[in-house]
Write a protein that holds these residues in place. Sequence first.
Motif, PDB file in Angstrom:
ATOM      1  N   GLN A   1       0.847  -1.200   0.000  1.00 15.13           N
ATOM      2  CA  GLN A   1       0.000   0.000   0.000  1.00 15.13           C
ATOM      3  C   GLN A   1       0.881   1.247   0.000  1.00 15.13           C
ATOM      4  O   GLN A   1       1.888   1.309   0.688  1.00 15.13           O
ATOM      5  CB  GLN A   1      -0.903  -0.018   1.246  1.00 15.13           C
TER       6      GLN A   1
ATOM      7  N   VAL B   1       0.481   5.292   0.728  1.00 17.76           N
ATOM      8  CA  VAL B   1      -0.387   6.335   1.278  1.00 17.76           C
ATOM      9  C   VAL B   1       0.261   7.690   1.009  1.00 17.76           C
ATOM     10  O   VAL B   1       1.458   7.876   1.270  1.00 17.76           O
ATOM     11  CB  VAL B   1      -0.596   6.132   2.793  1.00 17.76           C
TER      12      VAL B   1
ATOM     13  N   ILE C   1      -4.312   3.708  -7.936  1.00 22.60           N
ATOM     14  CA  ILE C   1      -5.781   3.776  -7.922  1.00 22.60           C
ATOM     15  C   ILE C   1      -6.214   5.082  -8.590  1.00 22.60           C
ATOM     16  O   ILE C   1      -6.118   6.168  -7.996  1.00 22.60           O
ATOM     17  CB  ILE C   1      -6.315   3.688  -6.486  1.00 22.60           C
TER      18      ILE C   1
ATOM     19  N   SER D   1      -9.063   6.280  -9.303  1.00 17.13           N
ATOM     20  CA  SER D   1     -10.174   6.998  -8.673  1.00 17.13           C
ATOM     21  C   SER D   1      -9.680   7.835  -7.490  1.00 17.13           C
ATOM     22  O   SER D   1     -10.209   8.930  -7.232  1.00 17.13           O
ATOM     23  CB  SER D   1     -11.245   6.016  -8.206  1.00 17.13           C
ATOM     24  N   ALA D   2      -8.651   7.337  -6.781  1.00 11.18           N
ATOM     25  CA  ALA D   2      -8.093   8.101  -5.664  1.00 11.18           C
ATOM     26  C   ALA D   2      -7.354   9.330  -6.174  1.00 11.18           C
ATOM     27  O   ALA D   2      -7.425  10.424  -5.577  1.00 11.18           O
ATOM     28  CB  ALA D   2      -7.173   7.221  -4.835  1.00 11.18           C
TER      29      ALA D   2
ATOM     30  N   SER E   1      -9.968  11.767  -7.252  1.00  3.67           N
ATOM     31  CA  SER E   1     -10.646  12.326  -6.077  1.00  3.67           C
ATOM     32  C   SER E   1      -9.836  13.471  -5.493  1.00  3.67           C
ATOM     33  O   SER E   1     -10.382  14.525  -5.130  1.00  3.67           O
ATOM     34  CB  SER E   1     -10.860  11.230  -5.028  1.00  3.67           C
ATOM     35  N   TYR E   2      -8.505  13.266  -5.398  1.00  3.72           N
ATOM     36  CA  TYR E   2      -7.681  14.354  -4.857  1.00  3.72           C
ATOM     37  C   TYR E   2      -7.663  15.554  -5.793  1.00  3.72           C
ATOM     38  O   TYR E   2      -7.795  16.703  -5.354  1.00  3.72           O
ATOM     39  CB  TYR E   2      -6.248  13.857  -4.609  1.00  3.72           C
TER      40      TYR E   2
ATOM     41  N   ASP F   1      -4.837  11.498   4.569  1.00  8.27           N
ATOM     42  CA  ASP F   1      -4.334  10.266   3.941  1.00  8.27           C
ATOM     43  C   ASP F   1      -5.154   9.909   2.716  1.00  8.27           C
ATOM     44  O   ASP F   1      -6.396   9.859   2.771  1.00  8.27           O
ATOM     45  CB  ASP F   1      -4.389   9.101   4.931  1.00  8.27           C
ATOM     46  N   TYR F   2      -4.444   9.639   1.635  1.00 14.90           N
ATOM     47  CA  TYR F   2      -5.049   9.095   0.415  1.00 14.90           C
ATOM     48  C   TYR F   2      -4.320   7.784   0.084  1.00 14.90           C
ATOM     49  O   TYR F   2      -3.095   7.780  -0.064  1.00 14.90           O
ATOM     50  CB  TYR F   2      -4.890  10.049  -0.770  1.00 14.90           C
ATOM     51  N   ILE F   3      -5.063   6.706   0.005  1.00  7.26           N
ATOM     52  CA  ILE F   3      -4.449   5.451  -0.459  1.00  7.26           C
ATOM     53  C   ILE F   3      -4.401   5.524  -1.978  1.00  7.26           C
ATOM     54  O   ILE F   3      -5.416   5.396  -2.665  1.00  7.26           O
ATOM     55  CB  ILE F   3      -5.259   4.232   0.016  1.00  7.26           C
ATOM     56  N   MET F   4      -3.201   5.771  -2.498  1.00  8.89           N
ATOM     57  CA  MET F   4      -3.034   6.021  -3.932  1.00  8.89           C
ATOM     58  C   MET F   4      -2.659   4.767  -4.725  1.00  8.89           C
ATOM     59  O   MET F   4      -2.737   4.776  -5.950  1.00  8.89           O
ATOM     60  CB  MET F   4      -1.966   7.095  -4.152  1.00  8.89           C
TER      61      MET F   4
ATOM     62  N   ARG G   1      -2.402   0.202  -4.385  1.00  5.78           N
ATOM     63  CA  ARG G   1      -2.492  -1.062  -3.652  1.00  5.78           C
ATOM     64  C   ARG G   1      -1.852  -2.163  -4.488  1.00  5.78           C
ATOM     65  O   ARG G   1      -2.095  -2.253  -5.695  1.00  5.78           O
ATOM     66  CB  ARG G   1      -3.941  -1.456  -3.358  1.00  5.78           C
TER      67      ARG G   1
END
Length: 533
Positions: free
Chosen positions: A88, A90, A122, A124-125, A128-129, A138-141, A143
């Motif tokens: 992951q 972040v 990701i 969509s992440a 989104s930002y 925190d953004y999980i960018m 995986r």
Amino acid sequence: MVYKNAFFQMLIKDAVYIKYFPPREGGAPLNLDELSSYLGSHSIEMDYKEFSKAVQEAKEPFIFKTNTEKTYPEAEKMIVTISDDGMQAVCRFIPPSTGGRIMHKEDLLKDLEFNGVKYGIIESAVDSYMNNKQYCTDYIMARGKAPIDGHDAKIIYKFNTDLQAKPKEKEDGSVDFFDLDIIASVEAGDELAELIKEDEGTPGTDVRGRLIKPSKVEKLVLKYGKDITLSEDGLHLISNISGHAILDNEKRVKVSNIFVVKEDVDLSTGDINYDGNVEVKGNVINGLKINATGDVVIGGTAEGVEIVAGGKIILKRGIRGMGKGILKSGGNIVAKFLENTTVNSGGYVMADAIIHSDVSAKGDVIVNSKKGYVNGGTIRSETLIRVKNAGSEMGTKTNMEVGVDPTLLVKFKTLQNKIEETVRRMDVSSKSIDLYRRKLQSDGKLPPDKLAQFKLLAMEYKKDSEDIVTMQEEFAAVQEEINTQDGGVIEVGNLVYPGVKVVVVDATLYVREIVKNVRFVRDGADVIARHMY
């Protein structure tokens, strides 16, 4: 700007300022370590104590002056943290300072790659930002893809492979010899085993793009003997003959055909040596021998015979050994009774009575019928001895030993005897050698025959000296292995008479008076008797 978590922004005017935005609607408070790290990277000094005090009191954004007069504009910043397992990434963001460059999507993706994030981004992440920037959040960018573990190979045997499976007992504890059901009979064409091949699983990939291997799995192949066919795909074993199936100690499937003697084994048949199973419908007469690589089943009685089997031995009416009877099996031994016989079993031994016999078993020894008794001789088991009655009113010497592999005891005693014999021989040889040596010193020479004998004795003495070192080392190793045995149990469901000796590993108890319903176990250096009920 709509935001939730607290964040900060560096403002550059006549001096360097920090603008603080307090959290909203339950958002997270400001991480002062993050602020300190950010300012430290720009060599900006600030009174954190006063700033913290202002933060605690603030309900609205405020501007706080640092101790630094000048710095360079800072672009919008992304901080990337990759988890320890690499699965992951972040990201947290800090807004650009006054005059600093804002971050676009392509900048964010390049920064991810620069920080080693190459897989599992990701989208969509990221979007989104970019569409609604939340700072100090925190953004999980990215995986990774976890590996999918497979499974070990497995072999399913289509016959009974349990070497410890015991025959059915009647209500009184005796063996039902008409319903043994402990031989795995097969017909030609029967499937003997099926191999379920291993699944090696699917590799995964972490966010750095590194391959993650799934857990290792065990691979197996079907092992088999003669008269068995392996299917073209290697997954099935088929018996070519009718007979009996076994699984040996090397996990090899074997089938043996059965040699049937419809009447007695006597002088008309002679000794029987057979590569397979032997079934005798009648009796086995005194002095004859049966040697089989598989199982031996005798429907009648056996008297003074020697039976050696690679598998089980089943004597439906027992054996009168007459002092010369021998039973030796690689598997279990089941008999109506054992009398005056030497018995050596690679599995368990079950009987309704054992009389004046020497019995050794790797597994349990069970004499548990209603009147089941052990009278005279010695019984040894590595695990458990369970009898109904032990000894007799006449005080017959009866030994029950448990907790040590009987084969170790045989090896121990054999080595002990060899060492003692070698020491005696060396003592005799030493005296003779000394005599010849003194004769040689006094006379200056020996006759040719005496000289030859002198040399022969010296060679034999040297060989014995070398051999005894090896034997003593082996003897010490066997003794140490015996000493590490942790014990077994002896259970007597009814009476134990005086004259019975009980041994658990290396501890001994002599029964001096009648005891009833007891379990003998080792307690430290002693054997103690505990009542079972």
